[in-house]
Design an enzyme around this catalytic site. Structure first.
Site, PDB file in Angstrom:
ATOM      1  N   THR A 126      41.097  40.592  35.002  1.00 44.63           N
ATOM      2  CA  THR A 126      42.193  39.710  35.411  1.00 44.63           C
ATOM      3  C   THR A 126      41.938  39.307  36.856  1.00 44.63           C
ATOM      4  O   THR A 126      42.177  40.086  37.786  1.00 44.63           O
ATOM      5  CB  THR A 126      43.549  40.417  35.276  1.00 44.63           C
ATOM      6  OG1 THR A 126      43.726  40.837  33.918  1.00 44.63           O
ATOM      7  CG2 THR A 126      44.692  39.475  35.651  1.00 44.63           C
ATOM      8  N   LYS A 171      46.425  34.409  31.326  1.00 43.24           N
ATOM      9  CA  LYS A 171      46.601  35.866  31.520  1.00 43.24           C
ATOM     10  C   LYS A 171      47.554  36.136  32.675  1.00 43.24           C
ATOM     11  O   LYS A 171      48.380  37.056  32.614  1.00 43.24           O
ATOM     12  CB  LYS A 171      45.248  36.526  31.771  1.00 43.24           C
ATOM     13  CG  LYS A 171      45.338  38.035  32.040  1.00 43.24           C
ATOM     14  CD  LYS A 171      45.956  38.787  30.867  1.00 43.24           C
ATOM     15  CE  LYS A 171      46.179  40.262  31.173  1.00 43.24           C
ATOM     16  NZ  LYS A 171      44.942  41.011  31.437  1.00 43.24           N
ATOM     17  N   LYS A 209      48.093  43.815  42.235  1.00 44.14           N
ATOM     18  CA  LYS A 209      47.028  42.807  42.298  1.00 44.14           C
ATOM     19  C   LYS A 209      47.367  41.571  41.474  1.00 44.14           C
ATOM     20  O   LYS A 209      47.228  40.433  41.936  1.00 44.14           O
ATOM     21  CB  LYS A 209      45.717  43.440  41.826  1.00 44.14           C
ATOM     22  CG  LYS A 209      44.506  42.511  41.831  1.00 44.14           C
ATOM     23  CD  LYS A 209      44.186  41.974  40.440  1.00 44.14           C
ATOM     24  CE  LYS A 209      43.844  43.095  39.476  1.00 44.14           C
ATOM     25  NZ  LYS A 209      43.507  42.563  38.115  1.00 44.14           N
ATOM     26  N   LEU A 269      36.444  44.616  34.966  1.00 46.72           N
ATOM     27  CA  LEU A 269      36.500  45.288  36.263  1.00 46.72           C
ATOM     28  C   LEU A 269      37.906  45.216  36.850  1.00 46.72           C
ATOM     29  O   LEU A 269      38.791  44.547  36.301  1.00 46.72           O
ATOM     30  CB  LEU A 269      35.473  44.666  37.201  1.00 46.72           C
ATOM     31  CG  LEU A 269      34.029  44.717  36.671  1.00 46.72           C
ATOM     32  CD1 LEU A 269      33.123  43.787  37.442  1.00 46.72           C
ATOM     33  CD2 LEU A 269      33.501  46.149  36.718  1.00 46.72           C
TER      34      LEU A 269
END
Length: 272
Positions: A93, A163, A224, A65
């Site tokens: 993430t 990540k 983000k 998502l």
């Protein structure tokens, strides 16, 4: 073959779901925009009307998502429907803090694995992503391997943490290449000569990503991810990069475009 529910059919999720279909897994899919499931349904998947219905009979649930808010919203619908023995593989993430938040909400008998990916849409389509798997991933490692090589990172949340490190380096590298090219422009250098010189040095990977044309990672997603990183610890250089990408994402024509589209904007001479 495990029954798999795949939630989130965006630029990355759709080709990843196709890898599972190609491997023969019974697959149920859900996406907030239902029409994005049409091609997968035509290829043999089943479409669910909502997240809870998608996961009710699943052995493995995969979420891919846009970010923390989307994952939290889907979790509200999914958690009551997960059956004991199921695995929830969270591949978005979202950062380790949100993974820990989800782990506190997972019902008894359900295993949460954080497994974000390295790579973009081209590698997703080819099954050559890098999978960063945190937590008890042994029961689903063979499923994750359908997407590409799996790296076990350690305790729950470590996949999400690594990540952020990787994406921070990628976005920082793209912004650095853009500014290096801006300097080359200001010095009157030939663009191809400057680009080739950078590509022959330690920034070669960043140069390739900065000028890529066949992949997709939106500028809004870059904002983000960088914001997640800069909220974790003091990162002055990345805070400057964040401002660059925020300015790019403020343009309605560029907000969802690939991060390579940020490079011309960063290179553009400053107007007064």
């Amino acid at each position: 073959m495990e029954k798999i529910a795949f939630l989130g059919l965006g630029h990355m999720g759709e080709p990843m779901a196709r890898q599972l279909l190609a491997a023969g897994h019974p697959l149920t899919v859900w996406n907030r925009t239902p029409r994005k499931a049409d091609d997968l349904v035509a290829a043999g998947a089943s479409a669910a009307p909502d997240p809870g219905a998608a996961v009710r009979d699943a052995d493995v649930v995969i979420t891919m998502l846009a970010g923390p808010d989307a994952v939290r919203a889907v979790a509200d619908a999914v958690l009551p429907a997960l059956r004991p023995g199921a695995y929830w593989v969270e591949m978005s993430t979202i950062g380790p803090e949100v993974v820990r938040e989800l782990a506190d909400r997972v019902p008894a008998g359900v295993t949460l694995v954080d497994a974000p990916v390295m790579g973009s849409t081209d590698k997703a389509a080819a099954g050559r992503l890098g999978i960063l798997a945190g937590g008890d991933a042994a029961g689903v490692e063979h499923v994750l391997a359908r997407f590409g090589p799996v790296t076990r990172t350690g305790a729950p949340g470590t996949g999400a943490a690594l990540k952020l490190v990787v994406n921070t380096a990628v976005m920082g590298g793209v912004a650095l290449v853009a500014e290096a090219m801006k300097l080359a422009d200001a010095l009157g250098l030939d663009e191809s000569t400057a680009k080739d010189a950078l590509a022959g040095g330690p920034l070669s990977g960043a140069v390739g990503r900065a000028f890529a044309t066949d992949v997709h990672f939106g500028n809004d997603l870059a904002v983000k991810d960088i914001a997640l990183a800069t909220r974790t610890t003091s990162l002055p250089a990345m805070e400057a990069v964040l401002r660059q990408f925020e300015a790019v994402a403020a343009d309605p024509e560029l907000v969802h475009e690939d991060i390579a589209r940020a490079v011309p904007r960063i290179r553009a001479p400053r107007t007064t």
